[in-house]
Design a protein around this motif. Structure first.
Motif, mmCIF file in Angstrom:
data_model
loop_
_atom_site.group_PDB
_atom_site.id
_atom_site.type_symbol
_atom_site.label_atom_id
_atom_site.label_comp_id
_atom_site.label_asym_id
_atom_site.label_seq_id
_atom_site.Cartn_x
_atom_site.Cartn_y
_atom_site.Cartn_z
ATOM 1 N N THR A 185 0.819 -1.211 0.000
ATOM 2 C CA THR A 185 0.000 0.000 0.000
ATOM 3 C C THR A 185 0.851 1.259 0.000
ATOM 4 O OG1 THR A 185 -1.715 -1.163 1.212
ATOM 5 C CG2 THR A 185 -1.814 1.221 1.250
ATOM 6 N N ILE A 316 -5.163 9.791 2.467
ATOM 7 C CA ILE A 316 -5.653 8.810 3.433
ATOM 8 C C ILE A 316 -6.691 7.900 2.800
ATOM 9 C CG2 ILE A 316 -6.782 8.460 5.647
ATOM 10 C CD1 ILE A 316 -5.738 11.229 6.458
ATOM 11 N N LEU A 317 -7.608 8.499 2.040
ATOM 12 C CA LEU A 317 -8.658 7.708 1.400
ATOM 13 C C LEU A 317 -8.048 6.741 0.391
ATOM 14 C CD1 LEU A 317 -11.692 7.841 1.916
ATOM 15 C CD2 LEU A 317 -11.932 8.950 -0.282
ATOM 16 N N GLY A 320 -6.725 3.898 2.334
ATOM 17 C CA GLY A 320 -7.825 3.057 2.787
ATOM 18 C C GLY A 320 -8.355 2.146 1.687
ATOM 19 N N ARG A 321 -8.456 2.699 0.471
ATOM 20 C CA ARG A 321 -8.913 1.898 -0.666
ATOM 21 C C ARG A 321 -7.904 0.803 -0.997
ATOM 22 N NH1 ARG A 321 -12.934 5.050 -3.138
ATOM 23 N NH2 ARG A 321 -14.352 4.906 -1.397
ATOM 24 N N THR A 382 -9.166 -0.227 7.817
ATOM 25 C CA THR A 382 -9.901 0.660 6.916
ATOM 26 C C THR A 382 -10.793 1.615 7.696
ATOM 27 O OG1 THR A 382 -11.494 -1.124 6.634
ATOM 28 C CG2 THR A 382 -9.922 -0.794 4.863
ATOM 29 N N PHE A 385 -8.696 4.512 8.874
ATOM 30 C CA PHE A 385 -8.404 5.455 7.793
ATOM 31 C C PHE A 385 -9.633 6.277 7.416
ATOM 32 C CE2 PHE A 385 -4.637 2.719 6.741
ATOM 33 C CZ PHE A 385 -3.708 3.714 6.997
ATOM 34 N N ASN A 386 -10.807 5.625 7.367
ATOM 35 C CA ASN A 386 -12.022 6.368 7.030
ATOM 36 C C ASN A 386 -12.369 7.407 8.081
ATOM 37 O OD1 ASN A 386 -12.613 5.191 4.562
ATOM 38 N ND2 ASN A 386 -13.559 3.425 5.525
ATOM 39 N N ASN B 107 -19.221 4.865 6.084
ATOM 40 C CA ASN B 107 -18.560 3.686 6.642
ATOM 41 C C ASN B 107 -18.772 2.468 5.773
ATOM 42 O OD1 ASN B 107 -17.230 4.521 8.939
ATOM 43 N ND2 ASN B 107 -19.114 4.592 10.132
ATOM 44 N N GLY B 110 -16.715 2.498 2.767
ATOM 45 C CA GLY B 110 -15.291 2.295 2.970
ATOM 46 C C GLY B 110 -14.893 0.870 3.282
#
Lengths: 396, 282
Positions: A185, A316-317, A320-321, A382, A385-386, B107, B110
């Motif tokens: 990542t 950040i997103l 997370g993805r 995740t 991160f979200n 949420n 994600g």
């Protein structure tokens, strides 16, 4: 009429409300089911439930870790001294080997003397290490059972070996998988962030309408291409390319995973960064230009600092993805569960492990629970991160 | 040319090159699949069963399977998504509840697709005893794209002019009537884009269907919603990584990838068409 109307309004609102609770219920259910299946791992042993480890009664060893057990079975450890015991070589005894020591008469036609023979053997040999079913362990014998502990949270998270299907001792150490996921990542973000940032700036501030009208659909398409197609492309184009370029035995490497993930993360990063750049007030831009700054200086000194939180959110997103990406990574990283030290070696990520192994793990087995526990780890990563993205957005 | 202008020229040209690289990446991927796939795709390929250990024949069961999953997931997710979008946008004031529902939607959006796969297996396959089936896979996929539909519905409703609502109330219409007869018809084309985008996403997802519906090889068409099916994305995965003869089924893989990409392309094009048609009408 009026009354009927009021009732129908109420019913409609009820239906609308209940539909809108589905997302909340789903999130709660996901948490519930992941934890219900996954936490079972901490209630399981790394060996078969109805088997015990038995040693000679004079053996000073009282405890053995799962990893030591595995090394003994693989004969990587052959002397008790290595484990802090006496200088005595280890004699492995399992049911299949008992026939090497006793004849069929001695064991009995229906193996009725088997428990007695195992008992004799364990008493006579000081270096014995027997792995036998509880059925053969009867009350009045003299020997010592080495307790095999349940898998602990610490062992699970910091264990460095992932051999979930090894028999008789399976090892569930997820550290290499966690590190592998972060490795791929971070490599991806290191590639995608500068490229995405530059493209977003170009789109928002420099490009003419014509170029922007080309870029927008390109980015939409990039985000629309299915993960498995990226994996396919990576496998047939990128992997051989990496193998040739760096002269490697295999092209399936962390690098291949990072490059593919970077391409997949680009749309997210570009879209969000561009939105952030557009929030810069025109008055600020014009003030900067009026003071004699060039367009480039304005971008560097005014626009980027002003939209830094949006750019952070994009990064950040994107992370997370990328952390949760499954198929593409599964197809190009080679999936070796080792702690990564370079980008030119195979690595294994958490999502790829789940995808590759869940089909073969029997329902309710320790392995099955371990994979759900991996799901919990992935969910937590995740989720963190979200939440960070939400925080950064709220700050703005 | 001053130093200032020179730096700017260098920077902007570098930016242009990098942006063009992004465009190039897309065209390389698309071009590669189209060039290799076009020779494999013909009518027979689309309408026949796979044969000879998936090195010959076609991908009909995978196409039908994917269509079943798209239909199943949309029948569930589209109404639920649109209704919750309406509730959040039309009925909730800026309260804690609205914030909470929005953050739950985020949420859900994600959560990685493989976690949906785990969840679908635990809930639909094992707990509710659906087994590996169209219904289990569809529900899993449906829950996964729910946030997409909710968000596009909200956006679509937000863009409806408040004057229309107020006018409708002024004429004595109730809230429900206003939403049904005034707001929804105006917002509907934009809501439709959410549906199309979700279809594109559902048809390409592999991870959620791995353990809920996808069959490795099943050369027949499904009979009921409790059947397993083959699906295009999983089929592509199987052909490239664990098929009976990976080298020989390579053309089949290219063809499958092309069909998948075509689906996404068509979805994207129709969304863009709807959007531009709308903006021209204004």
């Amino acid at each position: 009429m009026k009354k009927y109307r009021r009732i129908s309004e109420k019913v409609a609102v009820g239906i609308l409300f209940s539909s809108s609770t589905v997302t909340t219920i789903t999130v709660l259910f996901i948490i519930l089911f992941l934890f219900r299946e996954g936490l079972g791992i901490f209630n399981s042993r790394p060996v078969e439930n109805n088997y015990e480890i038995v040693v000679n009664q004079d053996n000073p060893i009282n405890q053995l870790s799962a990893r030591h057990l595995k090394d003994i079975f693989n004969q990587d450890i052959t002397n008790w001294k290595t484990l802090g015991g006496n200088n005595d070589s280890i004699i492995l005894l399992t049911i299949s080997e008992i026939g090497n020591y006793y004849s069929e008469e001695e064991l009995g036609a229906n193996f009725e003397y088997l428990p007695q023979r195992i008992n004799d053997f364990v008493q006579q040999h000081t270096g014995v290490f027997a792995y036998i079913s509880k059925a053969y362990i009867t009350g009045n014998f003299r020997w010592k059972i080495i307790p095999v502990h349940k898998i602990s949270v610490g062992e699970f998270l910091t264990g460095q070996q992932w051999y979930p299907t090894a028999s008789p001792v399976a090892l569930y150490g997820v550290l290499p998988l966690i590190l592998g996921t972060l490795w791929v990542t971070l490599g991806a973000i290191a590639l995608a962030l500068p490229i995405g940032l530059v493209t977003a700036i170009y789109m928002a501030e420099v490009a003419g309408n014509r170029f922007r009208n080309i870029l927008k659909p390109v980015i939409e398409l990039l985000s629309g291409i299915p993960s498995v197609v990226y994996g396919f492309f990576g496998l047939v184009v990128l992997v051989p390319l990496i193998q040739k370029t760096f002269n490697l035995p295999v092209g399936e490497t962390a690098l291949a995973g990072s490059v593919i993930l970077a391409i997949m993360a680009l749309p997210t990063i570009i879209t969000i960064t561009e939105d952030a750049l557009r929030t810069t007030p025109v008055s600020l831009k014009e003030a900067s230009l009026a003071l004699g700054a060039s367009k480039w200086q304005t971008i560097r000194r005014v626009i980027i600092p002003h939209s830094i939180s949006g750019i952070t959110a994009a990064a950040i997103l994107g992370i997370g993805r990328a952390v949760g990406e499954t198929m593409a990574v599964l197809m190009v990283t080679g999936n070796a569960s080792v702690i990564p030290s370079s980008f030119l070696q195979p690595v294994r990520t958490i999502p790829a492990t789940i995808a590759a192994e869940l089909g073969e793990a029997p329902f309710g087995s320790t392995h099955f629970k371990a994979l759900f526990a991996l799901g919990i780890i992935l969910f937590i990563i995740t989720f963190v991160f979200n939440s960070l993205v939400e925080l950064v957005k709220a700050k703005r | 040319m001053t130093k200032k202008q020179l730096t700017q020229a260098i920077a902007f040209n570098t930016f242009r090159i990098i942006s063009l690289m992004v465009v190039a990446v897309l065209f390389i991927i698309l071009g590669f699949i189209v060039i290799h796939g076009i020779s494999a795709v013909n009518w027979t390929f689309l309408t026949s069963m796979p044969k000879e250990g998936m090195t010959e024949g076609g991908i009909l069961p995978a196409i039908v399977g994917t269509l079943c999953l798209v239909a199943g997931s949309m029948i569930f997710a589209f109404p639920v998504g649109v209704l919750s979008g309406i509730y959040i946008n039309e009925y909730l004031r800026e309260t804690f509840l609205k914030k909470f529902m929005r953050s739950m939607t985020n949420n859900l959006a994600g959560i990685p697709s493989i976690v949906f796969g785990l969840f679908g297996m635990a809930l639909f396959v094992n707990t509710l005893k659906f087994g590996d089936s169209i219904i289990a896979g569809s529900l899993t996929l449906g829950l996964m794209v729910l946030p997409v539909i909710i968000r596009t519905t909200e956006e679509a409703l937000k863009s409806v002019d408040d004057g229309l609502r107020i006018g409708s109330y002024a004429l004595g219409a109730t809230k429900l009537y206003t939403v049904r007869k005034v707001v929804l018809p105006v917002a509907f084309p934009n809501i439709l884009t959410g549906l199309i985008l979700s279809i594109g996403r559902v048809s390409g997802e592999t991870a959620p269907i791995l353990f809920t519906v996808a069959a490795y090889f099943l050369p027949r068409l499904p009979h009921s919603i409790f059947d397993q099916v083959m699906a295009l994305p999983y089929h592509l995965y199987v052909l490239t990584t664990s098929g009976t003869n990976i080298e020989k089924s390579r053309p089949m893989a290219y063809g499958t990838a092309l069909v998948l990409i075509a689906m996404v392309l068509i979805a994207n094009l129709s969304v863009n068409f709807i959007r531009s048609y709308r903006s021209r009408k204004k």
